[in-house]
Design a protein around this motif. Structure first.
Motif, PDB file in Angstrom:
ATOM      1  N   PRO A   1      45.608  39.278  32.829  1.00  0.00           N
ATOM      2  CA  PRO A   1      47.054  39.443  32.688  1.00  0.00           C
ATOM      3  C   PRO A   1      47.474  39.398  31.229  1.00  0.00           C
ATOM      4  O   PRO A   1      46.903  38.671  30.415  1.00  0.00           O
ATOM      5  N   ALA A   2      48.515  40.176  30.890  1.00  0.00           N
ATOM      6  CA  ALA A   2      49.083  40.128  29.538  1.00  0.00           C
ATOM      7  C   ALA A   2      49.824  38.827  29.326  1.00  0.00           C
ATOM      8  O   ALA A   2      49.857  38.283  28.243  1.00  0.00           O
ATOM      9  N   SER A   3      50.445  38.311  30.377  1.00  0.00           N
ATOM     10  CA  SER A   3      51.143  37.044  30.289  1.00  0.00           C
ATOM     11  C   SER A   3      51.398  36.552  31.701  1.00  0.00           C
ATOM     12  O   SER A   3      51.303  37.280  32.674  1.00  0.00           O
ATOM     13  N   ALA A   4      51.744  35.258  31.798  1.00  0.00           N
ATOM     14  CA  ALA A   4      52.032  34.700  33.115  1.00  0.00           C
ATOM     15  C   ALA A   4      53.252  35.354  33.744  1.00  0.00           C
ATOM     16  O   ALA A   4      53.430  35.323  34.956  1.00  0.00           O
ATOM     17  N   ALA A   5      54.122  35.953  32.930  1.00  0.00           N
ATOM     18  CA  ALA A   5      55.337  36.577  33.439  1.00  0.00           C
ATOM     19  C   ALA A   5      55.096  37.991  33.934  1.00  0.00           C
ATOM     20  O   ALA A   5      56.007  38.627  34.435  1.00  0.00           O
ATOM     21  N   ALA A   6      53.886  38.496  33.787  1.00  0.00           N
ATOM     22  CA  ALA A   6      53.571  39.862  34.220  1.00  0.00           C
ATOM     23  C   ALA A   6      52.231  39.851  34.928  1.00  0.00           C
ATOM     24  O   ALA A   6      51.207  40.196  34.345  1.00  0.00           O
ATOM     25  N   PRO A   7      52.196  39.448  36.179  1.00  0.00           N
ATOM     26  CA  PRO A   7      50.917  39.315  36.883  1.00  0.00           C
ATOM     27  C   PRO A   7      50.346  40.657  37.311  1.00  0.00           C
ATOM     28  O   PRO A   7      51.080  41.609  37.591  1.00  0.00           O
ATOM     29  N   TRP A   8      49.021  40.727  37.371  1.00  0.00           N
ATOM     30  CA  TRP A   8      48.344  41.851  37.993  1.00  0.00           C
ATOM     31  C   TRP A   8      48.309  41.598  39.499  1.00  0.00           C
ATOM     32  O   TRP A   8      47.970  40.504  39.941  1.00  0.00           O
ATOM     33  N   ARG A   9      48.662  42.623  40.276  1.00  0.00           N
ATOM     34  CA  ARG A   9      48.642  42.517  41.730  1.00  0.00           C
ATOM     35  C   ARG A   9      47.473  43.319  42.272  1.00  0.00           C
ATOM     36  O   ARG A   9      47.269  44.483  41.894  1.00  0.00           O
TER      37      ARG A   9
ATOM     38  N   GLN B   1      48.629  45.166  51.797  1.00  0.00           N
ATOM     39  CA  GLN B   1      47.690  45.822  50.901  1.00  0.00           C
ATOM     40  C   GLN B   1      47.471  47.270  51.332  1.00  0.00           C
ATOM     41  O   GLN B   1      47.547  47.601  52.518  1.00  0.00           O
ATOM     42  N   ALA B   2      47.201  48.117  50.345  1.00  0.00           N
ATOM     43  CA  ALA B   2      47.085  49.555  50.624  1.00  0.00           C
ATOM     44  C   ALA B   2      45.899  50.203  49.923  1.00  0.00           C
ATOM     45  O   ALA B   2      45.695  51.408  50.057  1.00  0.00           O
ATOM     46  N   GLY B   3      45.124  49.444  49.157  1.00  0.00           N
ATOM     47  CA  GLY B   3      44.015  50.039  48.435  1.00  0.00           C
ATOM     48  C   GLY B   3      43.317  49.016  47.570  1.00  0.00           C
ATOM     49  O   GLY B   3      43.473  47.801  47.767  1.00  0.00           O
ATOM     50  N   ASP B   4      42.575  49.504  46.574  1.00  0.00           N
ATOM     51  CA  ASP B   4      41.753  48.630  45.743  1.00  0.00           C
ATOM     52  C   ASP B   4      42.261  48.480  44.309  1.00  0.00           C
ATOM     53  O   ASP B   4      41.646  47.755  43.515  1.00  0.00           O
ATOM     54  N   ALA B   5      43.335  49.149  43.949  1.00  0.00           N
ATOM     55  CA  ALA B   5      43.794  49.133  42.561  1.00  0.00           C
ATOM     56  C   ALA B   5      44.503  47.821  42.238  1.00  0.00           C
ATOM     57  O   ALA B   5      45.280  47.302  43.038  1.00  0.00           O
ATOM     58  N   ARG B   6      44.219  47.303  41.042  1.00  0.00           N
ATOM     59  CA  ARG B   6      44.942  46.157  40.491  1.00  0.00           C
ATOM     60  C   ARG B   6      45.966  46.712  39.514  1.00  0.00           C
ATOM     61  O   ARG B   6      45.632  47.468  38.608  1.00  0.00           O
TER      62      ARG B   6
ATOM     63  N   PHE C   1      50.772  49.557  34.640  1.00  0.00           N
ATOM     64  CA  PHE C   1      49.430  49.457  34.070  1.00  0.00           C
ATOM     65  C   PHE C   1      48.441  49.316  35.217  1.00  0.00           C
ATOM     66  O   PHE C   1      48.623  48.463  36.095  1.00  0.00           O
ATOM     67  N   ILE C   2      47.417  50.147  35.213  1.00  0.00           N
ATOM     68  CA  ILE C   2      46.537  50.287  36.376  1.00  0.00           C
ATOM     69  C   ILE C   2      45.097  49.978  35.991  1.00  0.00           C
ATOM     70  O   ILE C   2      44.586  50.493  34.991  1.00  0.00           O
ATOM     71  N   HIS C   3      44.466  49.155  36.802  1.00  0.00           N
ATOM     72  CA  HIS C   3      43.063  48.792  36.635  1.00  0.00           C
ATOM     73  C   HIS C   3      42.323  49.362  37.850  1.00  0.00           C
ATOM     74  O   HIS C   3      42.205  48.711  38.893  1.00  0.00           O
ATOM     75  N   ASP C   4      41.879  50.628  37.731  1.00  0.00           N
ATOM     76  CA  ASP C   4      41.248  51.304  38.856  1.00  0.00           C
ATOM     77  C   ASP C   4      40.446  52.489  38.320  1.00  0.00           C
ATOM     78  O   ASP C   4      41.003  53.405  37.700  1.00  0.00           O
ATOM     79  N   ARG C   5      39.145  52.484  38.543  1.00  0.00           N
ATOM     80  CA  ARG C   5      38.277  53.508  37.952  1.00  0.00           C
ATOM     81  C   ARG C   5      38.598  54.909  38.455  1.00  0.00           C
ATOM     82  O   ARG C   5      38.576  55.868  37.686  1.00  0.00           O
ATOM     83  N   ALA C   6      38.900  55.046  39.741  1.00  0.00           N
ATOM     84  CA  ALA C   6      39.181  56.372  40.282  1.00  0.00           C
ATOM     85  C   ALA C   6      40.445  56.949  39.664  1.00  0.00           C
ATOM     86  O   ALA C   6      40.502  58.147  39.329  1.00  0.00           O
TER      87      ALA C   6
END
Length: 408
Positions: A7-15, A195-200, A329-334
Motif C-alpha cells: 500500500p502507498a499509505s494506510a489511507a489508500a488500501p489495496w483491495r 469478489q469478482a477476480g484476482d486483481a489487487r 492502480f492495478i496489481h494484475d499481470r494479465a
C-alpha cells in the motif's frame, strides 16, 4: 510480496478479489457504460469533467432519463468549466424526472469567459448499483469516437467489479454530498461487494487538502521500485524536478524507460512544454515517442509485469497540484500485459521516435534560463490559484420554475 504490491499509505488500501477490463476509446467505453446504466436497478452515481450536448451527450441523456423514470436514483456531478452550460431542452427533462444534477464551481461568466479556471473537478467516475464502476480519462463527448475526425482523442478507461467498487462508491457518495476541495472521505466502505477476480486494486483520489500529492507519490513510488521496464503514456507531461529525477535514475540503473506524449496536441502548449524536457530525458537514456495519429488524451502507465494505472490525472501542474482527480492502480499481470500490448502497438504504428539529433542544440544562455522557465511554468497554476477568489462549491440545479440554484 514485491514493493509494487504494498500500500502507498494506510489511507489508500489495496483491495483483493477484483476484475478489471481495459476499455480503449469511446468505441469500447460508451457501449459498456451505457449498458451498465440501462441495467441499473437502484442507483447511478456519475462524475464527469465534460458532458456535451452532442451525439454522445444526448445518448447519455436519454439513458439517464429512462433510468430516472423507472425509479432509479440518478446523481450527477459535472464541472462548471468543462461542461459550460446546458440548454433548457437538455436540462429540464432530467430535472423533472428526478435526476439530481450538481455543477462544480458554478460561477457567472464575464463576456462568455470563465475567469477563474483553476481547481477543476476533472474526475471521470461512474458507479452503478454499487456493483460496477468505471474510471478513466474519457468524457461524455463525441470527440472520443474515431468518426469525429482528426480531432478524435486516443484514451483509456477501466471497468471494475469486486470489493474496490465499494471504495469508489463511498467516495462518490461523499463527493456528491459535500461541496469542496477536501471533503472528508475515508476508504471505509458502507456496502459489501463480492469478489469478482484476482486483481489487487487501489482507488486513489487527489484533492487540495489531505491528499494533495497522493497520485504523484504513488507514481514515484512505483518508478523507484521499477526493475526492468517502465512506460508512461500521458497527454500533458510536465512534472516536477523530483518526478523527473526518479525517471532519470530509473533509466540509469538499467530500467527501460519509455515515454509517449502528444505529437498532434489538442492544446499546443502541451507539446511545447513537453519538448522543453526532451534533452534532459534523452540524455539519461529515456526513450521518447510522440503519438501523431490524433490528439493523445490518455493518462496511463505500467511498471514491469505487475503495476499499472489508469485515470484522469495528467502529469502536469494542473493535475498534480490543483485539479480534483482520481486514478485506479492495478496489481494484475494479465491487465498489465493487455495495457503493454496496446501501448507498444501504438508506438509501432502511430508514433514518431524523438532522437537527440532532432532536439535543437542549446544556446549558451539556455542552461541558465531554462531552469527559470521550467520553474515558472511548473509553479504558475499554483501562483494563480492564490489570487483572491471564493472557494469552489457545487450548485444543485433546479427546474426553471423552482428557486435555485441551491448551494450544497
Amino acid at each position: 510480496m514485491s514493493a509494487l504490491g504494498r500500500p502507498a499509505s494506510a489511507a489508500a488500501p489495496w483491495r483483493a478479489g477484483n476484475s478489471a477490463r481495459l476499455l480503449e476509446n469511446g468505441e469500447a467505453y460508451f457501449p459498456a457504460a451505457f449498458a451498465a446504466i440501462d441495467a441499473a436497478a437502484r442507483e447511478i452515481l456519475l462524475e464527469t469533467f465534460i458532458w456535451f450536448e452532442d451525439e454522445v451527450g444526448w445518448e447519455l441523456h436519454r439513458r439517464l432519463l429512462e433510468a430516472a423514470q423507472r425509479g432509479v436514483r440518478v446523481e450527477v456531478l459535472v464541472d462548471g468549466y468543462g461542461s459550460p452550460g446546458f440548454t433548457p431542452q437538455f436540462l429540464q427533462p432530467l430535472l423533472e424526472a428526478g435526476v439530481r444534477l450538481r455543477v462544480f464551481d458554478h460561477r457567472p461568466r464575464r463576456f462568455g469567459v470563465r475567469l477563474h479556471v483553476f481547481r477543476r473537478m476533472h474526475r471521470k467516475l461512474l458507479v452503478v448499483d454499487g456493483r460496477r464502476a468505471f474510471i478513466g480519462g474519457i468524457n461524455y463527448a463525441a470527440d472520443h469516437l474515431a468518426h469525429y475526425g482528426p480531432g478524435a482523442k486516443q484514451d483509456y478507461a477501466v471497468e471494475l467489479e469486486g470489493p474496490i467498487v465499494a471504495d469508489v462508491h463511498s467516495f462518490v457518495e461523499c463527493a456528491l454530498a459535500t461541496h469542496g476541495i477536501g471533503h472528508p472521505w475515508r476508504p471505509q466502505p458502507k456496502i459489501e461487494v463480492p469478489q469478482a477476480g484476482d486483481a489487487r486494486i487501489m482507488f486513489l483520489p487527489r484533492d487540495n487538502d489531505h491528499r494533495s500529492t497522493s497520485i504523484e507519490h504513488e507514481y514515484r513510488r512505483a518508478i523507484r521500485a521499477a526493475r526492468r521496464e517502465l512506460m508512461l503514456a500521458n497527454a500533458y507531461f510536465f512534472p516536477g524536478y523530483g518526478f523527473l529525477r526518479d525517471l532519470r535514475q530509473a533509466a540509469r540503473r538499467g530500467v527501460r524507460v519509455t515515454l509517449i506524449v502528444q505529437g498532434e496536441p489538442d492544446t499546443p502548449i502541451a507539446l511545447t512544454a513537453a519538448r522543453v524536457l526532451y534533452a534532459h530525458l534523452l540524455d539519461a537514456g529515456i526513450s521518447v515517442h510522440e503519438y501523431c495519429e490524433r490528439p493523445f488524451h490518455g493518462k496511463v502507465a505500467y511498471v514491469d509485469d505487475e503495476w499499472c494505472t489508469v485515470g484522469s490525472s495528467n502529469l502536469d501542474p494542473l493535475s498534480l497540484s490543483l485539479n480534483l482527480e482520481a486514478n485506479i492502480f492495478i496489481h494484475d499481470r494479465a491487465f498489465v500485459d493487455d495495457l503493454r500490448t496496446r501501448l507498444q502497438a501504438l508506438i509501432r504504428q502511430h508514433c514518431r521516435a524523438v532522437d537527440r539529433a532532432s532536439v535543437p542544440r542549446q544556446r549558451f544562455w539556455q542552461p541558465l534560463t531554462r531552469p527559470l522557465l521550467f520553474h515558472c511554468l511548473r509553479r504558475f497554476p499554483d501562483w494563480a490559484s492564490r489570487l483572491p477568489a471564493p472557494p469552489p462549491r457545487t450548485a444543485l440545479m433546479h427546474p426553471p420554475e423552482a428557486p435555485g440554484p441551491e448551494k450544497s
